[in-house]
Write a protein that holds these residues in place. Structure first.
Motif, mmCIF file in Angstrom:
data_model
loop_
_atom_site.group_PDB
_atom_site.id
_atom_site.type_symbol
_atom_site.label_atom_id
_atom_site.label_comp_id
_atom_site.label_asym_id
_atom_site.label_seq_id
_atom_site.Cartn_x
_atom_site.Cartn_y
_atom_site.Cartn_z
ATOM 1 N N GLU A 1 -27.851 -100.134 -86.109
ATOM 2 C CA GLU A 1 -28.723 -98.950 -86.019
ATOM 3 C C GLU A 1 -28.289 -98.177 -87.103
ATOM 4 O OE1 GLU A 1 -28.679 -97.754 -81.821
ATOM 5 O OE2 GLU A 1 -29.489 -99.794 -81.253
ATOM 6 N N LYS A 2 -29.211 -96.946 -87.291
ATOM 7 C CA LYS A 2 -28.940 -96.114 -88.091
ATOM 8 C C LYS A 2 -28.881 -94.740 -87.212
ATOM 9 C CE LYS A 2 -30.352 -95.831 -92.470
ATOM 10 N NZ LYS A 2 -31.416 -95.975 -93.368
ATOM 11 N N THR B 1 -31.276 -104.858 -81.353
ATOM 12 C CA THR B 1 -30.513 -103.811 -82.088
ATOM 13 C C THR B 1 -29.055 -103.659 -81.664
ATOM 14 O OG1 THR B 1 -31.144 -101.980 -80.923
ATOM 15 C CG2 THR B 1 -32.579 -102.427 -82.732
ATOM 16 N N GLU B 2 -28.206 -103.149 -82.584
ATOM 17 C CA GLU B 2 -26.879 -102.908 -82.207
ATOM 18 C C GLU B 2 -26.446 -102.396 -80.766
ATOM 19 O OE1 GLU B 2 -25.302 -100.379 -85.027
ATOM 20 O OE2 GLU B 2 -23.154 -100.571 -84.370
ATOM 21 N N LYS C 1 -29.979 -94.913 -83.756
ATOM 22 C CA LYS C 1 -31.547 -95.430 -83.751
ATOM 23 C C LYS C 1 -32.014 -96.784 -84.189
ATOM 24 C CE LYS C 1 -33.287 -90.631 -84.073
ATOM 25 N NZ LYS C 1 -34.189 -89.963 -84.991
ATOM 26 N N THR C 2 -33.125 -97.348 -83.708
ATOM 27 C CA THR C 2 -33.533 -98.571 -84.240
ATOM 28 C C THR C 2 -33.815 -98.509 -85.810
ATOM 29 O OG1 THR C 2 -34.343 -99.067 -82.195
ATOM 30 C CG2 THR C 2 -35.406 -100.080 -84.082
ATOM 31 N N ASP C 3 -33.181 -99.412 -86.670
ATOM 32 C CA ASP C 3 -33.476 -99.317 -87.994
ATOM 33 C C ASP C 3 -34.418 -100.262 -88.503
ATOM 34 O OD1 ASP C 3 -33.246 -99.507 -90.580
ATOM 35 O OD2 ASP C 3 -31.174 -99.187 -90.876
ATOM 36 N N ILE D 1 -37.325 -104.615 -79.071
ATOM 37 C CA ILE D 1 -36.763 -103.346 -79.111
ATOM 38 C C ILE D 1 -36.958 -102.572 -77.977
ATOM 39 C CG2 ILE D 1 -36.785 -103.244 -81.771
ATOM 40 C CD1 ILE D 1 -39.396 -101.271 -81.632
ATOM 41 N N THR E 1 -28.723 -95.256 -75.627
ATOM 42 C CA THR E 1 -28.594 -94.092 -76.648
ATOM 43 C C THR E 1 -29.511 -92.853 -76.272
ATOM 44 O OG1 THR E 1 -30.217 -95.336 -77.940
ATOM 45 C CG2 THR E 1 -27.810 -95.644 -78.393
ATOM 46 N N ASN F 1 -34.526 -96.159 -76.536
ATOM 47 C CA ASN F 1 -33.732 -97.315 -76.105
ATOM 48 C C ASN F 1 -32.648 -96.756 -75.014
ATOM 49 O OD1 ASN F 1 -32.094 -99.827 -76.508
ATOM 50 N ND2 ASN F 1 -30.411 -98.359 -77.584
ATOM 51 N N ASN G 1 -37.863 -98.836 -76.584
ATOM 52 C CA ASN G 1 -38.424 -97.536 -77.518
ATOM 53 C C ASN G 1 -38.867 -96.547 -76.076
ATOM 54 O OD1 ASN G 1 -38.463 -95.930 -79.452
ATOM 55 N ND2 ASN G 1 -40.625 -96.754 -80.058
ATOM 56 N N GLY H 1 -28.799 -102.145 -78.374
ATOM 57 C CA GLY H 1 -29.897 -102.408 -77.477
ATOM 58 C C GLY H 1 -29.654 -102.918 -75.965
#
Ligand SMILES: Cc1ncc(COP(=O)(O)O)c(C=O)c1O
Length: 384
Positions: free
Chosen positions: A134-135, A111-112, A138-140, A157, A164, A161, A159, A114
């Motif tokens: 990400e949105k 992810t962006e 957050k992971t999308d 991923i 963030t 992250n 989790n 990550g």
């Protein structure tokens, strides 16, 4: 220059070397290091004692299978010890997974914002990194799924992250797994899982137990305060454990690390104290920093991400320089695509109070609370 000098394989020179959190400040004042998400309570006393006792036998090779440590982890979490692989930090395991399951022409997805080690692991093995946006930081899951191609071999991923501090519920992780092709390995990096206090969160043990293509990685560097010893573990389907065991270094865990890890697993009180400390001070830091006019991305881990106004004078880099002049070392996260943010690790009470006092001074100088400029996250950023 010699033209026949050795040339690294394709992809290697595209890697930006990982830059760890700083540990010294230019001014020579005593540093307060809040840049690497380490445990402010340190290691459990029993783990330190076990480490010191292991020093009496440094002439012996370690147990190459880290049997005692795998059994201790298995006992603690109710797992099959044969499906646990230990590594020199979870970093080693993330790299090994990429090494074993991805090669030139293959794609690795993350992810962006990550964890940077994923990109390094993919490129080192000749793979192509593919990044899903990400949105709201957050992971999308839908964005990840939309980027899966015939070439995708591995999805990483974290989790929660890093950097963030956000997480996705286990239902979302299950949805990701169920829609990914069977041949794609899903790696759930749960380095901060012990800190999470949310009913809809799980690290992913059950997914590993019930699928053939999901691995979870964990670490002793955070909650157990043993970052210096480099202890990580992966819980894997049996076939994947067997693959990793063929490729890992035959003695990749030192005896002192194995001994300290076994003792740490048995010390639930130390772990509980670290979680309780984090819960209290994460909430306090978040509230105090928001009062100063800075937006904070809600975190479930042992660190938080603060947002600064764009621009030079009151921006993240200026604040970092100011904090360093006070001996406070935070983490710049421009390399994660977050140039207007700083990441702050939860420290001891004194460290937390010192960082808030210094931030208040910086915010006062730049009128942040009055303008409220930084308190408004950019669209899609910092949303709860
Ligand atoms: C998300 C994440 N995964 C893995 C690691 C690596 O931890 P270690 O190699 O110390 O086990 C870190 C360390 O910062 C991390 O933030």
């Amino acid at each position: 220059m010699a033209t026949d000098a050795p040339v690294p394989r394709p992809g290697i020179l595209d890697i930006e070397a990982y830059v760890p959190g700083l540990s010294s400040v230019p001014s020579g004042v005593k540093p307060i290091k809040l840049s690497s998400n380490e445990n402010p309570l340190g290691a459990a006393p029993a783990a330190l004692a076990a480490y010191r006792a292991a020093a009496d036998h440094l002439e012996r090779y370690p147990d190459g299978s880290a049997t005692a440590l795998r059994r201790a982890i298995a006992g603690r979490y109710g797992l099959d010890a044969d499906r646990i692989v230990c590594g020199a930090g979870s970093d080693e395991l993330l790299s090994l997974l990429a090494h074993c399951y991805l090669g030139p022409g293959d794609e690795g997805l993350y992810t962006e914002h990550g964890f940077l080690v994923y990109r390094i692991a993919i490129l080192s093995n000749g793979g192509t990194p593919v990044v899903a946006p990400e949105k709201g930081l957050k992971t999308d899951v839908d964005a990840l799924l939309a980027r899966v191609t015939d070439k995708t071999r591995i999805v990483f991923i974290a989790n929660p992250n890093n950097p963030t501090g956000t997480y996705i519920p286990i239902d979302e992780v299950r949805r990701l797994r169920s829609r990914l092709p069977q041949r794609v390995l899903l790696v759930l990096d749960a380095a901060y899982s012990e800190y999470v206090r949310r009913n809809d969160y799980e690290a992913g043990l059950e997914l590993v137990a019930t699928t053939t293509n999901t691995v979870m990685t964990r670490t002793f560097s955070k909650i157990h305060g043993l970052a210096a010893l480099r202890i990580g573990w992966a819980y894997c389907p049996a076939e994947i454990a067997s693959v990793l065991n063929r490729v890992r270094g035959p003695f990749n865990m030192s005896s002192p690390a194995i001994a300290a890890g076994v003792a740490a697993m048995a010390d639930r009180a130390h772990e509980d104290a670290a979680v309780a400390h984090n819960e209290r001070w994460l909430a306090w830091l978040t509230a105090e920093i928001e009062k100063l006019g800075l937006a904070v991305t809600p975190s479930v881990a042992n660190f938080l991400l603060m947002h600064f106004p764009k621009g030079e004078a009151a921006g993240a880099v200026a604040c970092d320089t100011f904090l360093q002049s006070r001996g406070l070392i935070l983490r710049r996260v421009g390399a994660y695509g977050l140039p207007d943010c700083l990441r702050l690790t939860v420290g001891t009470e004194a460290e937390n109070r010192a960082v808030v006092a210094a931030l208040a001074e910086f915010a006062g100088k730049h009128g942040l609370a009055r303008s409220g400029e930084a308190a408004k996250p950019a669209p899609g950023k910092g949303a709860r």
